[in-house]
Design an enzyme around this catalytic site. Structure first.
Site, PDB file in Angstrom:
ATOM      1  N   HIS A  17       0.313  -1.139   0.190  1.00  0.00           N
ATOM      2  CA  HIS A  17      -0.202   0.299   0.413  1.00  0.00           C
ATOM      3  C   HIS A  17       1.055   1.608   0.158  1.00  0.00           C
ATOM      4  CE1 HIS A  17      -2.531  -2.465   2.301  1.00  0.00           C
ATOM      5  NE2 HIS A  17      -3.187  -2.151   1.564  1.00  0.00           N
ATOM      6  N   SER A 128      -3.562  -7.387   2.639  1.00  0.00           N
ATOM      7  CA  SER A 128      -3.974  -7.552   3.663  1.00  0.00           C
ATOM      8  C   SER A 128      -3.704  -9.352   4.527  1.00  0.00           C
ATOM      9  CB  SER A 128      -4.398  -6.796   4.517  1.00  0.00           C
ATOM     10  OG  SER A 128      -3.849  -5.060   3.807  1.00  0.00           O
TER      11      SER A 128
END
Ligand code: COA
Length: 169
Positions: A17, A128
């Site tokens: 990210h 994630s």
């Protein structure tokens, strides 16, 4: 001022990210990294914890706002006067879902622009869910998340294990 939105769940924020965020900062004056509240997901970290992890991760970056939102992304982007929404594209498997979302958002608002950025190839397999899964099994995720996120993940996994031991008794 060219503003972009970088939305996601960020449960937790990963180096992938951050790689996308840094690329977006080269293109826009300001990037709003924002947590989409989604009642269908059951995140490991609370919104407050996720915001805190994002804030710590972006401390040294200029031009970043950290936020969260409810409702439609198109409405939020309009409210923030954003010229684009940024999404990371890691593999072909991301493409179908992302294309559907981009086109649906454009249907909802014809001015809506989605910009896809490719992360460094070392993050193409990272997400994630995988980070949470590895951490849950005491695997090493230090290459995938900032050190303070690693700490929070380790804490969370210990809490979870202590809780499940307690309920077994
Ligand atoms: N709990 C927590 N996290 C989960 C999860 C769960 N049950 N299932 C998947 N995830 C994680 C994955 O690990 C993955 O992480 P990554 O960011 O490292 O890839 C991520 O969530 C994948 O979820 P996904 O829904 O594909 O994307 P996202 O969460 O990054 O972002 C939004 C999706 C926010 C862009 C989109 O849901 C949105 O726009 N929401 C606002 C409402 C809206 O406008 N909807 C209409 C869109 S057309």
């Amino acid at each position: 001022m060219r503003i972009a939105i970088y939305p996601g769940t960020f449960d937790p924020i990963t180096n992938g990210h951050l790689d996308i965020l840094e690329r977006a900062l080269r293109l826009f004056d300001k990037v709003v990294i924002t947590i989409a509240r989604n009642s269908a997901k059951n995140p490991l970290f609370s919104e407050k914890e996720r915001l805190e992890m994002i804030r710590r991760s972006v401390r040294t970056l200029k031009g970043v706002e950290v936020d969260s939102f409810d409702g439609l992304l198109v409405e939020y982007a309009r409210k923030k006067k954003a010229v684009a929404v940024v999404r990371g594209l890691r593999a072909i498997s991301d493409f179908e879902y992302e294309l559907q979302m981009a086109l649906m958002n454009r249907k909802l608002d014809e001015d809506f622009v989605t910009v896809f950025l490719m992360p460094n190839e070392k993050y193409t397999y990272l997400n994630s869910s995988i980070v949470r899964e590895i951490a849950r099994h005491d695997g090493d995720v230090k290459d995938f998340v900032p050190p303070h996120v690693l700490e929070k993940l380790t804490e969370k996994m210990h809490e979870g294990k202590a809780r499940s031991k307690g309920t077994k008794r």
